[in-house]
Design an enzyme around this catalytic site. Structure first.
Site, PDB file in Angstrom:
ATOM      1  N   THR A  96       0.870  -1.184   0.000  1.00  0.00           N
ATOM      2  CA  THR A  96       0.000   0.000   0.000  1.00  0.00           C
ATOM      3  C   THR A  96       0.898   1.223   0.000  1.00  0.00           C
ATOM      4  O   THR A  96       1.593   1.478   0.994  1.00  0.00           O
ATOM      5  CB  THR A  96      -0.885   0.023   1.265  1.00  0.00           C
ATOM      6  OG1 THR A  96      -1.657  -1.174   1.308  1.00  0.00           O
ATOM      7  CG2 THR A  96      -1.812   1.229   1.255  1.00  0.00           C
ATOM      8  N   LYS A 171      -7.463   1.535  -3.285  1.00  0.00           N
ATOM      9  CA  LYS A 171      -7.085   1.086  -1.936  1.00  0.00           C
ATOM     10  C   LYS A 171      -7.120   2.276  -0.961  1.00  0.00           C
ATOM     11  O   LYS A 171      -7.613   2.161   0.160  1.00  0.00           O
ATOM     12  CB  LYS A 171      -5.690   0.455  -2.007  1.00  0.00           C
ATOM     13  CG  LYS A 171      -5.041   0.151  -0.682  1.00  0.00           C
ATOM     14  CD  LYS A 171      -5.648  -1.039   0.007  1.00  0.00           C
ATOM     15  CE  LYS A 171      -4.970  -1.312   1.344  1.00  0.00           C
ATOM     16  NZ  LYS A 171      -5.749  -2.163   2.204  1.00  0.00           N
ATOM     17  N   MET A 177     -12.180   5.513   3.892  1.00  0.00           N
ATOM     18  CA  MET A 177     -13.526   5.310   4.429  1.00  0.00           C
ATOM     19  C   MET A 177     -13.508   4.385   5.642  1.00  0.00           C
ATOM     20  O   MET A 177     -14.146   4.657   6.657  1.00  0.00           O
ATOM     21  CB  MET A 177     -14.443   4.764   3.342  1.00  0.00           C
ATOM     22  CG  MET A 177     -15.879   4.682   3.780  1.00  0.00           C
ATOM     23  SD  MET A 177     -16.973   4.624   2.369  1.00  0.00           S
ATOM     24  CE  MET A 177     -18.423   3.966   3.144  1.00  0.00           C
ATOM     25  N   LYS A 240     -30.436  18.350  11.753  1.00  0.00           N
ATOM     26  CA  LYS A 240     -30.986  18.643  13.087  1.00  0.00           C
ATOM     27  C   LYS A 240     -30.635  17.525  14.065  1.00  0.00           C
ATOM     28  O   LYS A 240     -30.181  17.776  15.195  1.00  0.00           O
ATOM     29  CB  LYS A 240     -32.520  18.808  12.955  1.00  0.00           C
ATOM     30  CG  LYS A 240     -33.277  19.120  14.227  1.00  0.00           C
ATOM     31  CD  LYS A 240     -34.021  17.924  14.833  1.00  0.00           C
ATOM     32  CE  LYS A 240     -34.940  17.190  13.901  1.00  0.00           C
ATOM     33  NZ  LYS A 240     -35.573  16.006  14.511  1.00  0.00           N
TER      34      LYS A 240
HETATM   35  P1  NAD Z   1       5.509  -5.746   7.768  1.00  0.00           P
HETATM   36  O1  NAD Z   1       6.092  -4.537   8.400  1.00  0.00           O
HETATM   37  O2  NAD Z   1       5.059  -6.887   8.620  1.00  0.00           O
HETATM   38  O3  NAD Z   1       6.510  -6.355   6.691  1.00  0.00           O
HETATM   39  C1  NAD Z   1       7.297  -5.607   5.799  1.00  0.00           C
HETATM   40  C2  NAD Z   1       8.540  -6.432   5.489  1.00  0.00           C
HETATM   41  O4  NAD Z   1       9.286  -5.750   4.491  1.00  0.00           O
HETATM   42  C3  NAD Z   1       9.449  -6.618   6.694  1.00  0.00           C
HETATM   43  O5  NAD Z   1       9.754  -7.992   6.870  1.00  0.00           O
HETATM   44  C4  NAD Z   1      10.696  -5.798   6.335  1.00  0.00           C
HETATM   45  O6  NAD Z   1      11.906  -6.334   6.886  1.00  0.00           O
HETATM   46  C5  NAD Z   1      10.667  -5.889   4.835  1.00  0.00           C
HETATM   47  N1  NAD Z   1      11.410  -4.836   4.161  1.00  0.00           N
HETATM   48  C6  NAD Z   1      11.398  -3.499   4.409  1.00  0.00           C
HETATM   49  N2  NAD Z   1      12.193  -2.848   3.541  1.00  0.00           N
HETATM   50  C7  NAD Z   1      12.730  -3.797   2.727  1.00  0.00           C
HETATM   51  C8  NAD Z   1      13.616  -3.753   1.624  1.00  0.00           C
HETATM   52  N3  NAD Z   1      14.130  -2.597   1.194  1.00  0.00           N
HETATM   53  N4  NAD Z   1      13.929  -4.926   1.003  1.00  0.00           N
HETATM   54  C9  NAD Z   1      13.424  -6.111   1.439  1.00  0.00           C
HETATM   55  N5  NAD Z   1      12.582  -6.207   2.479  1.00  0.00           N
HETATM   56  C10 NAD Z   1      12.237  -5.065   3.115  1.00  0.00           C
HETATM   57  O7  NAD Z   1       4.295  -5.221   6.870  1.00  0.00           O
HETATM   58  P2  NAD Z   1       3.017  -6.046   6.357  1.00  0.00           P
HETATM   59  O8  NAD Z   1       1.983  -6.040   7.415  1.00  0.00           O
HETATM   60  O9  NAD Z   1       3.461  -7.335   5.756  1.00  0.00           O
HETATM   61  O10 NAD Z   1       2.498  -5.070   5.202  1.00  0.00           O
HETATM   62  C11 NAD Z   1       3.128  -4.983   3.908  1.00  0.00           C
HETATM   63  C12 NAD Z   1       2.307  -4.040   3.036  1.00  0.00           C
HETATM   64  O11 NAD Z   1       0.954  -4.526   2.960  1.00  0.00           O
HETATM   65  C13 NAD Z   1       2.208  -2.620   3.606  1.00  0.00           C
HETATM   66  O12 NAD Z   1       2.230  -1.699   2.564  1.00  0.00           O
HETATM   67  C14 NAD Z   1       0.859  -2.625   4.314  1.00  0.00           C
HETATM   68  O13 NAD Z   1       0.299  -1.308   4.416  1.00  0.00           O
HETATM   69  C15 NAD Z   1       0.052  -3.523   3.398  1.00  0.00           C
HETATM   70  N6  NAD Z   1      -1.089  -4.199   4.039  1.00  0.00           N
HETATM   71  C16 NAD Z   1      -0.957  -4.769   5.281  1.00  0.00           C
HETATM   72  C17 NAD Z   1      -2.063  -5.403   5.849  1.00  0.00           C
HETATM   73  C18 NAD Z   1      -1.962  -6.075   7.200  1.00  0.00           C
HETATM   74  O14 NAD Z   1      -3.023  -6.458   7.741  1.00  0.00           O
HETATM   75  N7  NAD Z   1      -0.773  -6.289   7.762  1.00  0.00           N
HETATM   76  C19 NAD Z   1      -3.291  -5.437   5.167  1.00  0.00           C
HETATM   77  C20 NAD Z   1      -3.387  -4.870   3.890  1.00  0.00           C
HETATM   78  C21 NAD Z   1      -2.274  -4.254   3.342  1.00  0.00           C
END
Ligand code: NAD
Length: 299
Positions: A96, A171, A177, A240
């Site tokens: 995201t 997204k 929302m 109101k």
């Molecule tokens: P997270 O923080 O658990 O995982 C991110 C991972 O990326 C980590 O393991 C980190 O070490 C790795 N990382 C960071 N920089 C890096 C790089 N330069 N090279 C390689 N690895 C790298 O996050 P998440 O919960 O897995 O979320 C990932 C994406 O999905 C985000 O954008 C988040 O907003 C989106 N998202 C998350 C959820 C949720 O419920 N967790 C739901 C929908 C969308």
């Protein structure tokens, strides 16, 4: 079966890459945190030595990283994933991130002859564990179709959201929302509790009315989406009621910041002369204030 480079093995990426392996794909994974790779190392993935190693000569490269700068850094920074991908690789960013970051990345990759799909997801890591994410896909329809075998493994449904950046934009609108509604919901329940109501009983009431069911498939569908703003419930009356609630909450020292902002929207609509119309006409006020052309409504 496809070869896939998967970069970013956090809560989401670890579950998604596991699903891809279970579906029979050959998956090379990388994360800057070696412990993240370690947690899924015994699941049949190939542990890549670098992000570029994960990405070189693959059918697909998927990133699931925290934010836009992480994606840009991975592609164009020292990790140089963009250079590692071949012209036949389809790059899918499922993180995201900001729409302008998606636009910039897509353009830069297109200039290098690399196709990209933005496919951010709906659903938490619980959904990722079950392979039941909602995929919001943006890009050339042919590329989204090509990405479908990946989406089918990690998701229960893919919705095509238009040209490149459409997934990211959808997204953000969705999360705008849901996050605002979360704060509004919390305000209402704190208000109920301070007002001395049984919260569970109040939840039952709210869940059965527009408060809990929302507007999209109910009030909006019947009225403003049908070019009809004749009053089913009048906007002035709704305004109101909102102000009665705000006044009562103020007397109880309950802060209702989201509701207070909403009362300004109703005030604008009333000032626009829409008070006698349906309460769904607040959408028309906000459309016009946002620079969109006014609509013609049924008499
Ligand atoms: P997270 O923080 O658990 O995982 C991110 C991972 O990326 C980590 O393991 C980190 O070490 C790795 N990382 C960071 N920089 C890096 C790089 N330069 N090279 C390689 N690895 C790298 O996050 P998440 O919960 O897995 O979320 C990932 C994406 O999905 C985000 O954008 C988040 O907003 C989106 N998202 C998350 C959820 C949720 O419920 N967790 C739901 C929908 C969308």
């Amino acid at each position: 079966m496809a070869t896939i480079g998967f970069i970013g093995l956090g809560r989401m990426g670890s579950a998604m890459s596991r699903k891809l392996v279970e579906a029979g794909h050959e998956v090379w994974v990388f994360d800057i945190n070696p412990a993240a790779v370690q947690t899924i190392a015994d699941l049949g993935v190939h542990a890549a030595t670098s992000a570029a190693d994960a990405a070189s000569n693959r059918d697909f490269v998927v990133t699931m990283l925290p934010n836009g700068p992480d994606v840009e850094e991975t592609l164009f920074g020292e990790a140089a994933v963009a250079d590692a991908m071949s012209k036949n690789t389809l790059y899918i960013d499922m993180s995201t991130i900001a729409p302008d970051a998606t636009d910039k990345i897509a353009k830069r990759l297109a200039d290098m002859g690399i196709r990209m799909v933005d496919g951010p997801v709906g659903g938490t890591s619980e959904f990722a564990e079950r392979g039941e994410l909602l995929i919001l896909a943006g890009g050339d329809p042919k590329d989204v179709e090509a990405a479908q075998p990946i989406f089918d493994v990690v998701g229960r449904e893919t919705i095509y959201c238009g040209a490149s950046g459409g997934g990211t934009r959808t997204k953000l609108v969705n999360n705008y929302m849901s996050t605002a509604l979360n704060a509004l919901t919390a305000e209402a329940l704190a208000f109920a509790e301070v007002a001395g109501l049984d919260v569970q009983r109040t939840v039952k009431v709210l869940a059965g009315t527009t408060a809990g069911k929302g507007f999209l498939t109910g009030a909006y569908e019947r009225k403003i989406f049908s070019q009809d703003i004749s009053p089913e419930f009048g906007l002035a009356l709704a305004s109101k009621d909102l102000n009665l609630a705000l006044t009562y909450a103020a007397s109880l020292n309950v802060p209702l910041g989201v509701g207070a902002a909403a009362s300004q929207v109703y005030a604008m609509s009333r000032a626009d002369g829409l008070g006698p119309n349906d309460w769904s006409a607040v959408l028309e006020t906000l459309r016009i204030k946002s620079g969109l052309p006014g609509q013609t409504f049924k008499a």
